[in-house]
Design a protein around this motif. Structure first.
Motif, PDB file in Angstrom:
ATOM      1  N   TYR A 197       4.534  -0.679  -3.220  1.00  0.00           N
ATOM      2  CA  TYR A 197       5.554  -1.714  -3.170  1.00  0.00           C
ATOM      3  C   TYR A 197       6.040  -1.792  -1.736  1.00  0.00           C
ATOM      4  CZ  TYR A 197       9.828  -4.261  -4.086  1.00  0.00           C
ATOM      5  OH  TYR A 197      10.822  -5.197  -4.071  1.00  0.00           O
ATOM      6  N   SER A 198       6.313  -2.944  -1.277  1.00  0.00           N
ATOM      7  CA  SER A 198       6.777  -3.235   0.087  1.00  0.00           C
ATOM      8  C   SER A 198       5.814  -2.676   1.140  1.00  0.00           C
ATOM      9  CB  SER A 198       8.222  -2.787   0.299  1.00  0.00           C
ATOM     10  OG  SER A 198       8.345  -1.404   0.362  1.00  0.00           O
ATOM     11  N   GLY A 199       6.318  -2.194   2.245  1.00  0.00           N
ATOM     12  CA  GLY A 199       5.489  -1.687   3.332  1.00  0.00           C
ATOM     13  C   GLY A 199       5.189  -2.773   4.357  1.00  0.00           C
ATOM     14  N   THR A 200       5.012  -2.341   5.606  1.00  0.00           N
ATOM     15  CA  THR A 200       4.759  -3.285   6.688  1.00  0.00           C
ATOM     16  C   THR A 200       3.603  -2.817   7.558  1.00  0.00           C
ATOM     17  OG1 THR A 200       6.329  -2.195   8.156  1.00  0.00           O
ATOM     18  CG2 THR A 200       7.175  -4.014   6.820  1.00  0.00           C
ATOM     19  N   LEU A 201       3.029  -3.779   8.261  1.00  0.00           N
ATOM     20  CA  LEU A 201       2.007  -3.512   9.268  1.00  0.00           C
ATOM     21  C   LEU A 201       2.335  -4.357  10.481  1.00  0.00           C
ATOM     22  CD1 LEU A 201      -0.737  -2.647  10.499  1.00  0.00           C
ATOM     23  CD2 LEU A 201      -1.786  -4.503   9.186  1.00  0.00           C
ATOM     24  N   LEU A 253       0.871  -1.174   0.000  1.00  0.00           N
ATOM     25  CA  LEU A 253       0.000   0.000   0.000  1.00  0.00           C
ATOM     26  C   LEU A 253       0.907   1.223   0.000  1.00  0.00           C
ATOM     27  CD1 LEU A 253      -2.542  -1.100   2.748  1.00  0.00           C
ATOM     28  CD2 LEU A 253      -3.062  -0.763   0.329  1.00  0.00           C
ATOM     29  N   PRO A 254       0.648   2.220  -0.850  1.00  0.00           N
ATOM     30  CA  PRO A 254       1.515   3.399  -0.883  1.00  0.00           C
ATOM     31  C   PRO A 254       1.239   4.337   0.284  1.00  0.00           C
ATOM     32  CG  PRO A 254      -0.252   3.650  -2.466  1.00  0.00           C
ATOM     33  CD  PRO A 254      -0.393   2.275  -1.876  1.00  0.00           C
ATOM     34  N   ALA A 255       2.270   5.019   0.743  1.00  0.00           N
ATOM     35  CA  ALA A 255       2.134   6.008   1.812  1.00  0.00           C
ATOM     36  C   ALA A 255       1.573   7.306   1.252  1.00  0.00           C
ATOM     37  CB  ALA A 255       3.496   6.262   2.456  1.00  0.00           C
ATOM     38  N   ALA A 256       0.798   8.000   2.076  1.00  0.00           N
ATOM     39  CA  ALA A 256       0.250   9.300   1.685  1.00  0.00           C
ATOM     40  C   ALA A 256       1.393  10.310   1.591  1.00  0.00           C
ATOM     41  CB  ALA A 256      -0.780   9.753   2.708  1.00  0.00           C
ATOM     42  N   GLY A 279      -0.244  15.180  -5.688  1.00  0.00           N
ATOM     43  CA  GLY A 279       0.465  15.050  -6.948  1.00  0.00           C
ATOM     44  C   GLY A 279       1.846  14.427  -6.849  1.00  0.00           C
ATOM     45  N   CYS A 280       2.219  13.896  -5.709  1.00  0.00           N
ATOM     46  CA  CYS A 280       3.548  13.287  -5.579  1.00  0.00           C
ATOM     47  C   CYS A 280       3.652  12.058  -6.481  1.00  0.00           C
ATOM     48  CB  CYS A 280       3.861  12.936  -4.127  1.00  0.00           C
ATOM     49  SG  CYS A 280       2.747  11.761  -3.373  1.00  0.00           S
ATOM     50  N   LYS A 281       4.821  11.838  -6.972  1.00  0.00           N
ATOM     51  CA  LYS A 281       5.072  10.743  -7.907  1.00  0.00           C
ATOM     52  C   LYS A 281       6.141   9.812  -7.342  1.00  0.00           C
ATOM     53  CE  LYS A 281       2.540  12.593 -11.223  1.00  0.00           C
ATOM     54  NZ  LYS A 281       1.213  12.152 -11.410  1.00  0.00           N
ATOM     55  N   ARG A 282       6.259   8.667  -7.954  1.00  0.00           N
ATOM     56  CA  ARG A 282       7.245   7.669  -7.559  1.00  0.00           C
ATOM     57  C   ARG A 282       8.665   8.245  -7.638  1.00  0.00           C
ATOM     58  NH1 ARG A 282       7.700   1.671 -10.269  1.00  0.00           N
ATOM     59  NH2 ARG A 282       9.292   0.898  -8.861  1.00  0.00           N
TER      60      ARG A 282
END
Length: 149
Positions: A140-144, A82-85, A89-92
């Motif tokens: 991409y990636s990310g943890t919970l 899940l992408p972070a906020a 308009g922010c891009k990769r």
């Protein structure tokens, strides 16, 4: 402090003092010191989900049954994807600072993905767990980490 960990008492040295040079010494047996009243986690589960939303959509009933059955004290999920906020308009890989504990919900797909997470995992387990997210810049990636209250 480290006084929660039992240290075996050694024989006193020639001067009659402890041979541990100031280390706190417990005379009780270790089993009396180790108890569940310390609130240490007893069950930790780690799982590389390879996409949390996909797993929740396809396997929610199995996941829910498993978690209710096992009742882990700590649940660590990797590759939640899940992408972070971030700024509008922010891009990769644009170098702009992200809010790692908050999911990005700018597009319809991102909103739909977050809605799945909220309606399944969060609504079911929010009463018993705190949720700690560390999301990546891009999907991409990310943890919970879910920690029992």
């Amino acid at each position: 402090p480290m006084d929660r960990f039992p240290v075996r008492k050694r024989a006193a040295d020639a001067t009659g003092g402890s041979a541990l040079n100031g280390t706190k010494v417990f005379e009780e047996p270790a089993k009396k010191l180790c108890s569940t009243t310390l609130d240490d986690p007893q069950t930790v589960i780690s799982w590389n989900v390879n996409g949390l939303v996909v797993q929740l959509r396809n396997n929610w009933s199995l996941i829910k049954t498993f978690l209710e059955s096992e009742q882990p004290d700590v649940l660590c999920l990797q590759e939640v994807r899940l992408p972070a906020a971030g700024p509008k308009g922010c891009k990769r890989a644009d170098g702009q600072k992200r809010r790692r504990g908050e999911a990005k919900c700018d597009s319809a797909q991102e909103k739909a993905d977050w809605d799945v997470v909220q309606k399944t995992l969060i609504s079911t387990f929010a009463g018993g767990y705190t949720f700690h997210w560390s999301l990546a810049d891009w999907k991409y990636s990310g943890t919970l980490m879910m920690i029992r209250r």
